[in-house]
Design a protein around this motif. Structure first.
Motif, PDB file in Angstrom:
ATOM      1  N   LEU A   1     -10.183  68.773 -34.281  1.00  0.00           N
ATOM      2  CA  LEU A   1     -11.580  68.897 -34.674  1.00  0.00           C
ATOM      3  C   LEU A   1     -11.965  70.344 -34.421  1.00  0.00           C
ATOM      4  O   LEU A   1     -11.686  70.875 -33.344  1.00  0.00           O
ATOM      5  CB  LEU A   1     -12.482  68.001 -33.819  1.00  0.00           C
ATOM      6  N   THR A   2     -12.568  70.973 -35.403  1.00  0.00           N
ATOM      7  CA  THR A   2     -12.989  72.354 -35.248  1.00  0.00           C
ATOM      8  C   THR A   2     -14.478  72.476 -35.539  1.00  0.00           C
ATOM      9  O   THR A   2     -14.918  72.158 -36.648  1.00  0.00           O
ATOM     10  CB  THR A   2     -12.196  73.262 -36.212  1.00  0.00           C
ATOM     11  N   ALA A   3     -15.227  72.891 -34.524  1.00  0.00           N
ATOM     12  CA  ALA A   3     -16.665  73.160 -34.666  1.00  0.00           C
ATOM     13  C   ALA A   3     -17.418  72.017 -35.340  1.00  0.00           C
ATOM     14  O   ALA A   3     -18.236  72.231 -36.223  1.00  0.00           O
ATOM     15  CB  ALA A   3     -16.876  74.466 -35.429  1.00  0.00           C
TER      16      ALA A   3
ATOM     17  N   ASN B   1     -14.840  71.092 -30.423  1.00  0.00           N
ATOM     18  CA  ASN B   1     -13.450  71.432 -30.699  1.00  0.00           C
ATOM     19  C   ASN B   1     -12.581  70.503 -29.866  1.00  0.00           C
ATOM     20  O   ASN B   1     -12.821  70.333 -28.675  1.00  0.00           O
ATOM     21  CB  ASN B   1     -13.148  72.879 -30.291  1.00  0.00           C
ATOM     22  N   LEU B   2     -11.594  69.905 -30.500  1.00  0.00           N
ATOM     23  CA  LEU B   2     -10.721  68.981 -29.772  1.00  0.00           C
ATOM     24  C   LEU B   2      -9.385  68.898 -30.493  1.00  0.00           C
ATOM     25  O   LEU B   2      -9.341  68.745 -31.710  1.00  0.00           O
ATOM     26  CB  LEU B   2     -11.375  67.586 -29.718  1.00  0.00           C
ATOM     27  N   THR B   3      -8.306  69.031 -29.742  1.00  0.00           N
ATOM     28  CA  THR B   3      -6.974  68.884 -30.321  1.00  0.00           C
ATOM     29  C   THR B   3      -6.209  67.833 -29.539  1.00  0.00           C
ATOM     30  O   THR B   3      -6.178  67.883 -28.310  1.00  0.00           O
ATOM     31  CB  THR B   3      -6.200  70.216 -30.263  1.00  0.00           C
ATOM     32  N   ILE B   4      -5.645  66.886 -30.234  1.00  0.00           N
ATOM     33  CA  ILE B   4      -4.751  65.924 -29.597  1.00  0.00           C
ATOM     34  C   ILE B   4      -3.419  65.999 -30.331  1.00  0.00           C
ATOM     35  O   ILE B   4      -3.352  65.807 -31.545  1.00  0.00           O
ATOM     36  CB  ILE B   4      -5.358  64.508 -29.613  1.00  0.00           C
ATOM     37  N   GLU B   5      -2.389  66.367 -29.584  1.00  0.00           N
ATOM     38  CA  GLU B   5      -1.064  66.556 -30.177  1.00  0.00           C
ATOM     39  C   GLU B   5      -0.439  65.203 -30.496  1.00  0.00           C
ATOM     40  O   GLU B   5      -0.842  64.180 -29.938  1.00  0.00           O
ATOM     41  CB  GLU B   5      -0.150  67.300 -29.187  1.00  0.00           C
TER      42      GLU B   5
ATOM     43  N   GLY C   1     -18.213  71.644 -39.774  1.00  0.00           N
ATOM     44  CA  GLY C   1     -16.952  71.610 -39.048  1.00  0.00           C
ATOM     45  C   GLY C   1     -15.908  70.799 -39.798  1.00  0.00           C
ATOM     46  O   GLY C   1     -16.207  70.208 -40.840  1.00  0.00           O
ATOM     47  N   THR C   2     -14.683  70.801 -39.270  1.00  0.00           N
ATOM     48  CA  THR C   2     -13.592  70.124 -39.973  1.00  0.00           C
ATOM     49  C   THR C   2     -12.814  69.177 -39.058  1.00  0.00           C
ATOM     50  O   THR C   2     -12.698  69.401 -37.861  1.00  0.00           O
ATOM     51  CB  THR C   2     -12.585  71.135 -40.561  1.00  0.00           C
ATOM     52  N   VAL C   3     -12.294  68.130 -39.666  1.00  0.00           N
ATOM     53  CA  VAL C   3     -11.443  67.159 -38.982  1.00  0.00           C
ATOM     54  C   VAL C   3     -10.117  67.129 -39.722  1.00  0.00           C
ATOM     55  O   VAL C   3     -10.098  67.025 -40.947  1.00  0.00           O
ATOM     56  CB  VAL C   3     -12.083  65.743 -39.020  1.00  0.00           C
ATOM     57  N   GLU C   4      -9.050  67.272 -38.980  1.00  0.00           N
ATOM     58  CA  GLU C   4      -7.714  67.290 -39.588  1.00  0.00           C
ATOM     59  C   GLU C   4      -6.827  66.290 -38.857  1.00  0.00           C
ATOM     60  O   GLU C   4      -6.738  66.316 -37.636  1.00  0.00           O
ATOM     61  CB  GLU C   4      -7.148  68.704 -39.406  1.00  0.00           C
ATOM     62  N   ILE C   5      -6.216  65.393 -39.611  1.00  0.00           N
ATOM     63  CA  ILE C   5      -5.326  64.399 -39.021  1.00  0.00           C
ATOM     64  C   ILE C   5      -3.953  64.560 -39.622  1.00  0.00           C
ATOM     65  O   ILE C   5      -3.827  64.615 -40.841  1.00  0.00           O
ATOM     66  CB  ILE C   5      -5.791  62.952 -39.348  1.00  0.00           C
ATOM     67  N   ASP C   6      -2.924  64.620 -38.759  1.00  0.00           N
ATOM     68  CA  ASP C   6      -1.562  64.646 -39.274  1.00  0.00           C
ATOM     69  C   ASP C   6      -1.378  65.795 -40.275  1.00  0.00           C
ATOM     70  O   ASP C   6      -0.725  65.645 -41.295  1.00  0.00           O
ATOM     71  CB  ASP C   6      -1.288  63.296 -39.982  1.00  0.00           C
TER      72      ASP C   6
ATOM     73  N   ASP D   1     -23.668  67.554 -22.798  1.00  0.00           N
ATOM     74  CA  ASP D   1     -24.419  68.524 -23.588  1.00  0.00           C
ATOM     75  C   ASP D   1     -23.892  68.632 -25.024  1.00  0.00           C
ATOM     76  O   ASP D   1     -23.712  69.738 -25.534  1.00  0.00           O
ATOM     77  CB  ASP D   1     -24.384  69.915 -22.928  1.00  0.00           C
ATOM     78  N   HIS D   2     -23.617  67.486 -25.633  1.00  0.00           N
ATOM     79  CA  HIS D   2     -23.199  67.428 -27.043  1.00  0.00           C
ATOM     80  C   HIS D   2     -21.824  68.048 -27.298  1.00  0.00           C
ATOM     81  O   HIS D   2     -21.461  68.304 -28.447  1.00  0.00           O
ATOM     82  CB  HIS D   2     -24.246  68.092 -27.961  1.00  0.00           C
ATOM     83  N   GLN D   3     -21.079  68.333 -26.227  1.00  0.00           N
ATOM     84  CA  GLN D   3     -19.765  68.946 -26.383  1.00  0.00           C
ATOM     85  C   GLN D   3     -18.700  68.067 -25.730  1.00  0.00           C
ATOM     86  O   GLN D   3     -18.992  67.354 -24.774  1.00  0.00           O
ATOM     87  CB  GLN D   3     -19.756  70.307 -25.668  1.00  0.00           C
ATOM     88  N   VAL D   4     -17.473  68.177 -26.229  1.00  0.00           N
ATOM     89  CA  VAL D   4     -16.350  67.490 -25.598  1.00  0.00           C
ATOM     90  C   VAL D   4     -15.660  68.493 -24.688  1.00  0.00           C
ATOM     91  O   VAL D   4     -15.230  69.558 -25.143  1.00  0.00           O
ATOM     92  CB  VAL D   4     -15.366  66.962 -26.661  1.00  0.00           C
TER      93      VAL D   4
END
Ligand SMILES: Nc1ncnc2c1ncn2[C@@H]1O[C@H](COP(=O)(O)OP(=O)(O)O)[C@@H](O)[C@H]1O
Ligand SMILES: [Mg+2]
Length: 219
Positions: A3-5, A25-29, A60-65, A213-216
């Motif tokens: 997840l970006t922004a 922003n969140l990345t899960i490998e 913002g953008t969500v990218e899977i696989d 505060d609305h952030q991960v």
């Protein structure tokens, strides 16, 4: 999963928008196991819905696989979701008039991974993996809460998703059963993001997140 922004607010007619997530922003490998905690109403379910493409971010953008989910049509998002995302909720995950096995078989069929005649055996294998093989022929209402949640997780992983999203799947279970169910989830060979309000359960993995505060943020 990236997840970006990502930002999301809800707008109800005649009211000011409710800001839920802002610049997340969140990345899960792949294969990573991560937990998410946060008080009620902070946006945990919203975050999972964004990852699953059930909701679209405001920005913002969500990218899977490796594939972007954002800016696709609803149909395309549904298609990506069917192939790459598994979701299990706190309750009511199962179709009430189908047996545990039939619930899993249906999910296997959607993924197109297993030929129809192989489905009962494949469903049985999955149910066994989650420790409920002996309940294959039971209807959901004849299962205990913990069994039903294990069947739901078998359903959610049936199409071999890249990411399993579990939203308070053990919220209604006693502590010992909850621990067993989470341990089965963590044994699965997939990336997992699970939401819980139980910090002890959240702490069973190394990747720990919370919403403030609305952030991960990492915790
Ligand atoms: N469809 C919706 N329309 C309007 N507001 C919503 C909707 N879904 C959730 N909300 C609001 O967004 C906030 C976050 O909700 P949610 O993601 O369900 O939080 P959590 O899962 O952490 O409890 C809450 O204030 C909730 O009332
Ligand atoms: Mg929620």
């Amino acid at each position: 999963m990236h997840l970006t922004a990502v930002s999301k607010s809800y707008t109800l007619a005649g009211a000011d928008p409710i800001l839920v997530l802002s610049g997340v922003n969140l990345t899960i490998e792949s294969g990573e196991k991560a937990s998410l905690i946060g008080p009620s109403g902070t946006g945990k379910s919203t975050l999972l819905a964004l990852i699953a493409g059930l909701l679209e971010p405001d920005s913002g953008t969500v990218e899977i696989d490796g594939k972007p989910l954002t800016s696709r049509s609803e149909r395309e998002r549904a298609d990506v979701r069917a192939r790459t995302i598994g979701i299990a909720l706190q309750s009511d995950n199962l179709i009430p008039f189908l047996s545990a096995s039939e619930n899993v078989e249906l999910a296997l069929g959607f993924g197109g991974e297993v030929a129809r005649r192989r489905a009962p055996a494949a469903a049985r294998e999955l149910l066994e993996q989650f420790g409920v093989g002996h309940r294959a022929d039971h209807l959901p209402r004849h299962l205990s809460g913990g069994e039903a949640q294990r069947v739901a997780l078998a359903v959610a992983t049936a199409n071999r998703p890249a990411v399993l999203l579990a939203d308070e799947v053990v919220g209604q279970l006693d502590a010992e059963t909850a621990e067993h169910v989470i341990d089965t989830v963590l044994a699965v060979d997939l990336a997992v993001l699970y939401v819980t309000h139980d910090t002890a359960l959240a702490d069973r993995v190394g990747s720990r997140y919370q919403i403030t505060d609305h952030q991960v943020r990492r915790r």
